[in-house]
Design an enzyme around this catalytic site. Sequence first.
Site, PDB file in Angstrom:
ATOM      1  N   CYS A  81     -31.818   7.208  27.540  1.00  0.00           N
ATOM      2  CA  CYS A  81     -31.983   8.182  26.534  1.00  0.00           C
ATOM      3  C   CYS A  81     -32.840   9.359  27.025  1.00  0.00           C
ATOM      4  O   CYS A  81     -34.132   8.875  27.386  1.00  0.00           O
ATOM      5  CB  CYS A  81     -32.255   7.600  25.174  1.00  0.00           C
ATOM      6  SG  CYS A  81     -32.956   8.706  24.120  1.00  0.00           S
ATOM      7  N   GLU A  82     -32.433  10.438  26.851  1.00  0.00           N
ATOM      8  CA  GLU A  82     -33.484  11.555  27.500  1.00  0.00           C
ATOM      9  C   GLU A  82     -34.657  11.686  26.498  1.00  0.00           C
ATOM     10  O   GLU A  82     -35.576  12.226  26.898  1.00  0.00           O
ATOM     11  CB  GLU A  82     -32.973  12.799  27.566  1.00  0.00           C
ATOM     12  CG  GLU A  82     -32.562  13.473  26.451  1.00  0.00           C
ATOM     13  CD  GLU A  82     -31.670  15.021  27.020  1.00  0.00           C
ATOM     14  OE1 GLU A  82     -31.982  15.834  25.894  1.00  0.00           O
ATOM     15  OE2 GLU A  82     -31.140  15.034  27.818  1.00  0.00           O
ATOM     16  N   HIS A  83     -34.672  11.176  25.352  1.00  0.00           N
ATOM     17  CA  HIS A  83     -35.602  11.467  24.453  1.00  0.00           C
ATOM     18  C   HIS A  83     -36.988  10.329  24.730  1.00  0.00           C
ATOM     19  O   HIS A  83     -38.090  10.816  24.372  1.00  0.00           O
ATOM     20  CB  HIS A  83     -35.300  11.206  22.909  1.00  0.00           C
ATOM     21  CG  HIS A  83     -34.181  12.356  22.935  1.00  0.00           C
ATOM     22  ND1 HIS A  83     -32.913  12.115  21.941  1.00  0.00           N
ATOM     23  CD2 HIS A  83     -34.227  13.584  23.215  1.00  0.00           C
ATOM     24  CE1 HIS A  83     -32.348  13.065  21.973  1.00  0.00           C
ATOM     25  NE2 HIS A  83     -32.945  14.068  22.481  1.00  0.00           N
ATOM     26  N   HIS A  84     -36.672   9.090  24.872  1.00  0.00           N
ATOM     27  CA  HIS A  84     -37.479   8.064  25.297  1.00  0.00           C
ATOM     28  C   HIS A  84     -37.367   7.451  26.503  1.00  0.00           C
ATOM     29  O   HIS A  84     -38.334   6.496  26.558  1.00  0.00           O
ATOM     30  CB  HIS A  84     -37.314   7.030  24.015  1.00  0.00           C
ATOM     31  CG  HIS A  84     -37.415   7.589  22.731  1.00  0.00           C
ATOM     32  ND1 HIS A  84     -36.357   7.859  21.965  1.00  0.00           N
ATOM     33  CD2 HIS A  84     -38.186   7.682  21.896  1.00  0.00           C
ATOM     34  CE1 HIS A  84     -36.635   8.215  20.822  1.00  0.00           C
ATOM     35  NE2 HIS A  84     -37.960   8.094  20.705  1.00  0.00           N
ATOM     36  N   GLN A 122     -25.648  10.674  24.289  1.00  0.00           N
ATOM     37  CA  GLN A 122     -24.279  10.248  24.128  1.00  0.00           C
ATOM     38  C   GLN A 122     -23.414  11.434  24.060  1.00  0.00           C
ATOM     39  O   GLN A 122     -22.156  11.507  24.334  1.00  0.00           O
ATOM     40  CB  GLN A 122     -24.180   9.191  23.068  1.00  0.00           C
ATOM     41  CG  GLN A 122     -22.547   8.576  23.067  1.00  0.00           C
ATOM     42  CD  GLN A 122     -22.608   7.323  22.211  1.00  0.00           C
ATOM     43  OE1 GLN A 122     -23.466   6.785  21.832  1.00  0.00           O
ATOM     44  NE2 GLN A 122     -21.607   7.458  21.512  1.00  0.00           N
ATOM     45  N   HIS A 150     -28.212   1.773  21.300  1.00  0.00           N
ATOM     46  CA  HIS A 150     -29.149   2.881  21.919  1.00  0.00           C
ATOM     47  C   HIS A 150     -30.520   1.660  21.382  1.00  0.00           C
ATOM     48  O   HIS A 150     -30.860   1.471  20.379  1.00  0.00           O
ATOM     49  CB  HIS A 150     -29.503   4.117  21.316  1.00  0.00           C
ATOM     50  CG  HIS A 150     -28.337   4.854  21.471  1.00  0.00           C
ATOM     51  ND1 HIS A 150     -28.352   6.261  22.022  1.00  0.00           N
ATOM     52  CD2 HIS A 150     -26.974   4.842  21.232  1.00  0.00           C
ATOM     53  CE1 HIS A 150     -27.293   6.775  22.118  1.00  0.00           C
ATOM     54  NE2 HIS A 150     -26.135   6.050  21.797  1.00  0.00           N
ATOM     55  N   CYS A 152     -33.639   2.892  21.904  1.00  0.00           N
ATOM     56  CA  CYS A 152     -34.285   3.557  21.112  1.00  0.00           C
ATOM     57  C   CYS A 152     -34.336   3.481  19.675  1.00  0.00           C
ATOM     58  O   CYS A 152     -35.083   3.608  18.922  1.00  0.00           O
ATOM     59  CB  CYS A 152     -34.453   5.282  21.578  1.00  0.00           C
ATOM     60  SG  CYS A 152     -32.715   5.827  21.209  1.00  0.00           S
TER      61      CYS A 152
END
Length: 193
Positions: A81-84, A122, A150, A152
Site C-alpha cells: 500500500c502506497e499510503h503505509h 488497488q 489490506h 493497513c
Amino acid sequence: MLTETRSQAIIESYVRGILEEIGENPNREGLLDTPKRVSKMYKEVFSGVGIDPRTALTTTFEGEQYDGMIVVKDIDYYTFCEHHLIPFFGKVHIGYMPSERIIGLSKFARLVELTAQRPQVQERMTQQISNAIFDVLNPKGVIVSVEGQHLCMCARGVKKPGSSTVTTVKQGVFKENDSLIREFERSLESGRR
C-alpha cells in the site's frame, strides 16, 4: 540516479534511524542485519517502479478466429500500500474477448506481478492491468477484477481482519453487456464449490 550501492546504503541508514526512533537498538543481534535485509527486500518488491506494465505483454499471436471469452483467474499477487508501505495481497481475475490477437497466458501473471512491484493502490492496479491488455491486444473487451486484503485495514487503524476489497474495471463490450459480465462471474465460481 544513485548507484545501487549508494542507494542501498541510504536505505539501510534510514531503516537504522527508524529502528532507533521507535526505541529499538539496531545493534542488537536480532536487528543487526535488518537494515540490509530491508534494503534488499525493497529492491525486489519495488522492482517494477518506472516500468510500463505493457512491457509484460510480449509475444502476441493471431487469434485463430477464436470468438469466445478467455478467462485467467486466481492470479496471486502481493504488493505494498502506497499510503503505509505495508502489504496488501489477493487474487486477480482477467477476462477478455479477443479481436485479432491473443497472448500467451503466462503473460497475464507477469503483468500482474509487474503492476504489483511498486507502491500501489488497488484501484490503480486494476486499471493498469486492464489498460495494458486493452492497449496491447486491442480486444473487443476486457474485464479485470481484483480482490485484496489490506493489512493497513486489518492489522492497524480500524483493525478489521478478514475484510476484503474488490475492484473491477470493464472496457469495450464488457461495459454494456450484462450477459458477458455474468458469464465472467460464472467462470470465477466454477471449481470453487
